[in-house]
Design an enzyme around this catalytic site. Sequence first.
Site, PDB file in Angstrom:
ATOM      1  N   CYS A   1      19.522  27.515  59.708  1.00  0.00           N
ATOM      2  CA  CYS A   1      20.524  27.570  60.800  1.00  0.00           C
ATOM      3  C   CYS A   1      21.838  28.049  60.236  1.00  0.00           C
ATOM      4  O   CYS A   1      22.677  28.606  60.930  1.00  0.00           O
ATOM      5  CB  CYS A   1      20.794  26.226  61.437  1.00  0.00           C
ATOM      6  SG  CYS A   1      19.456  25.108  61.487  1.00  0.00           S
TER       7      CYS A   1
ATOM      8  N   GLU B   1      21.220  20.092  67.799  1.00  0.00           N
ATOM      9  CA  GLU B   1      21.685  20.907  66.668  1.00  0.00           C
ATOM     10  C   GLU B   1      20.949  22.229  66.786  1.00  0.00           C
ATOM     11  O   GLU B   1      19.730  22.265  66.607  1.00  0.00           O
ATOM     12  CB  GLU B   1      21.304  20.158  65.379  1.00  0.00           C
ATOM     13  CG  GLU B   1      21.919  20.714  64.157  1.00  0.00           C
ATOM     14  CD  GLU B   1      23.398  20.824  64.329  1.00  0.00           C
ATOM     15  OE1 GLU B   1      23.870  21.971  64.281  1.00  0.00           O
ATOM     16  OE2 GLU B   1      24.055  19.800  64.555  1.00  0.00           O
TER      17      GLU B   1
ATOM     18  N   LYS C   1       8.480  13.779  66.236  1.00  0.00           N
ATOM     19  CA  LYS C   1       7.566  14.867  66.607  1.00  0.00           C
ATOM     20  C   LYS C   1       8.031  16.080  65.806  1.00  0.00           C
ATOM     21  O   LYS C   1       8.980  16.752  66.166  1.00  0.00           O
ATOM     22  CB  LYS C   1       7.644  15.159  68.119  1.00  0.00           C
ATOM     23  CG  LYS C   1       6.382  15.796  68.711  1.00  0.00           C
ATOM     24  CD  LYS C   1       5.953  17.119  68.061  1.00  0.00           C
ATOM     25  CE  LYS C   1       6.737  18.303  68.584  1.00  0.00           C
ATOM     26  NZ  LYS C   1       6.399  19.572  67.858  1.00  0.00           N
TER      27      LYS C   1
ATOM     28  N   GLN D   1       7.422  34.714  64.192  1.00  0.00           N
ATOM     29  CA  GLN D   1       8.715  34.916  63.547  1.00  0.00           C
ATOM     30  C   GLN D   1       8.811  36.346  62.998  1.00  0.00           C
ATOM     31  O   GLN D   1       9.837  37.008  63.115  1.00  0.00           O
ATOM     32  CB  GLN D   1       8.852  33.880  62.424  1.00  0.00           C
ATOM     33  CG  GLN D   1      10.246  33.593  61.995  1.00  0.00           C
ATOM     34  CD  GLN D   1      11.148  33.123  63.122  1.00  0.00           C
ATOM     35  OE1 GLN D   1      10.702  32.456  64.065  1.00  0.00           O
ATOM     36  NE2 GLN D   1      12.400  33.525  63.072  1.00  0.00           N
TER      37      GLN D   1
ATOM     38  N   GLY E   1      16.972  23.438  73.368  1.00  0.00           N
ATOM     39  CA  GLY E   1      17.982  22.389  73.382  1.00  0.00           C
ATOM     40  C   GLY E   1      18.606  22.237  74.757  1.00  0.00           C
ATOM     41  O   GLY E   1      18.814  21.116  75.245  1.00  0.00           O
TER      42      GLY E   1
ATOM     43  N   SER F   1      16.078  25.640  68.701  1.00  0.00           N
ATOM     44  CA  SER F   1      16.758  26.748  69.370  1.00  0.00           C
ATOM     45  C   SER F   1      17.645  26.275  70.521  1.00  0.00           C
ATOM     46  O   SER F   1      17.423  25.216  71.108  1.00  0.00           O
ATOM     47  CB  SER F   1      15.718  27.731  69.914  1.00  0.00           C
ATOM     48  OG  SER F   1      15.081  27.153  71.040  1.00  0.00           O
TER      49      SER F   1
ATOM     50  N   GLU G   1      20.847  35.240  67.186  1.00  0.00           N
ATOM     51  CA  GLU G   1      20.275  34.668  65.970  1.00  0.00           C
ATOM     52  C   GLU G   1      18.927  35.334  65.690  1.00  0.00           C
ATOM     53  O   GLU G   1      18.063  35.386  66.557  1.00  0.00           O
ATOM     54  CB  GLU G   1      20.079  33.159  66.152  1.00  0.00           C
ATOM     55  CG  GLU G   1      19.608  32.481  64.888  1.00  0.00           C
ATOM     56  CD  GLU G   1      19.597  30.956  64.989  1.00  0.00           C
ATOM     57  OE1 GLU G   1      19.138  30.446  66.023  1.00  0.00           O
ATOM     58  OE2 GLU G   1      20.039  30.299  64.030  1.00  0.00           O
TER      59      GLU G   1
HETATM   60  C1  UN1 Z   1      19.560  24.397  58.245  1.00  0.00           C
HETATM   61  O1  UN1 Z   1      20.149  25.435  58.014  1.00  0.00           O
HETATM   62  O2  UN1 Z   1      18.671  24.351  59.088  1.00  0.00           O
HETATM   63  O3  UN1 Z   1      23.435  23.736  54.116  1.00  0.00           O
HETATM   64  C2  UN1 Z   1      19.902  23.176  57.478  1.00  0.00           C
HETATM   65  C3  UN1 Z   1      22.238  23.998  54.008  1.00  0.00           C
HETATM   66  C4  UN1 Z   1      21.235  22.878  53.928  1.00  0.00           C
HETATM   67  C5  UN1 Z   1      20.861  22.426  55.301  1.00  0.00           C
HETATM   68  C6  UN1 Z   1      20.522  23.554  56.198  1.00  0.00           C
HETATM   69  N1  UN1 Z   1      21.756  21.806  53.156  1.00  0.00           N
HETATM   70  O4  UN1 Z   1      21.858  25.153  54.015  1.00  0.00           O
END
Ligand code: UN1
Length: 506
Positions: free
Chosen positions: A294, A260, A185, A341, A243, A239, A395
């Site tokens: 992230c 994650e 999804k 955003q 999560g 988020s 964040e």
């Molecule tokens: C993410 O930040 O959501 O290291 C993933 C990185 C990428 C993966 C990021 N290879 O920024």
Amino acid sequence: MARRNFAKPDELAPGLNYIGGEWLPDQDGVLIESRNPANTREIVGRFPRSRGSEVDRAVMAGKEAFKSWRLVPAPQRGVILRKCADVLRARKEEMARLMTREMGKPLVEARGDVQEAIDCADLYSGEGRRLFGDTTHSELPNKFAMSIRTPVGVCGLITPWNFPVAIPSWKIFPAILCGNTVVLKPAEDTPACAAAFVKALEYGGVPPGVVNLVQGVGEEAGACLVAHPEISLISFTGSSAIGSHIAEVCGKNLRRCSLEMGGKNAQIVMDDADLDLALEGALWGAFGTAGQRCTATSRLILHKKIKHVFVQRLVRAAKALRLGDPSDEGNQIGPVVNAAQMERIEGYIKIGRDEGARLLCGGKRAKGMGLEHGFFFEPTVFDQVTPGMRISQEEIFGPVASVIEIASFEEAVEVLNGVKYGLSSSIYTRDVNRAFHAIRDLEAGITYVNGPTIGAEVHLPFGGVKNTGNGHREAGRAVLDIFSEWKSVYVDYSGKLQKAQIDVES
Ligand code: UN1
């Protein structure tokens, strides 16, 4: 029965679900619209806004396919992944262009996103010939002992829009290599990327029902998937708030769940650092993908001896970044993904100002020169930020860097660790002892020395500590522990009953 298939054979990203090997419309016919964030007048495609009935069909298709897929030898599953890698290589450019149109990252980064999926397919394709367990000695004579990996079942995968091909790939490839089937999804902001990816897997020879795709929104299709009784595990990237909710549902249902989530990553620049290198790293880490990773650098922890000059150069360079249509290769920063955003980032600009931070550049929506139809936000630097401020702690997920001054290495470590997240971290220093202290003491799943907070490679574990995750790691070999169950096997060839712990003493 003739197979129903509503997708055109040569379509890159069908506006349909993919269930049991068939491209199908949602029964309700309600659609979500995907628009180009660089120019919201452009519709990228329309995709099903699926409900529980579609999720149910997809999970049941996964359950059916699991019966035979789990019996396919892992090396052969690996061969299919290799073919998927070939298809992705062949489609890299058109998929990257679609990604840029759909979520706004510059073309060069979109190519990197597809490349990450190719790397993943290559890696897990080879893993089909490893998937090692242990063989060891039994404590009893004429008895054999080993551990083997077995699949978990049907896996529910919920993925975000910021790496719309890479993240599905680093969940799907290890999951199916281990013998599981999946229901994906994807985020409602990037349905076309997900469809194009799944289409490539279909073309690569993934059998019907092994990978199923259900388009839709989190509260509907996502929630149904998480709560579905036939799902064996949920793997989620997004988020911390969502999560945590997923973990509650999975906890109640006793389902495995791998999460994650957020980050508040920082780059430390010590007074002995190579400043040119550190500056380049900060620009890429903070403003690459418009800060929507992230792993993005949202805090710059600068030693007071270099802070002034570093910030001056940073601001000059941030102002010079070329904002604009991300499909134009001359531009470095694309739009943020959507209106929500944009509002969130604007909200944090106000919060930062109200808290007393000093805005040095950016802080507003970019206008003019054809930017008015997109969600462009100027690269932003806040100075005089203190560790307790909300812009230091929460964040933001946008092109906003907060500068925090420190007077010592110890203080830098304390500031970097003083947040509830722990994904990525970085230190620029020429002092090898200090670098190793940082490796030991920074509370994060990833530490870079003399590199920015972004740039994770697929063969190493990816994930974080504290509120960033729930103890799992994706990528590398570590992800295999999410997508497989250990089975310990004892074969007694002594021909008599032997009793462990009783027949032998130590
Ligand atoms: C993410 O930040 O959501 O290291 C993933 C990185 C990428 C993966 C990021 N290879 O920024």
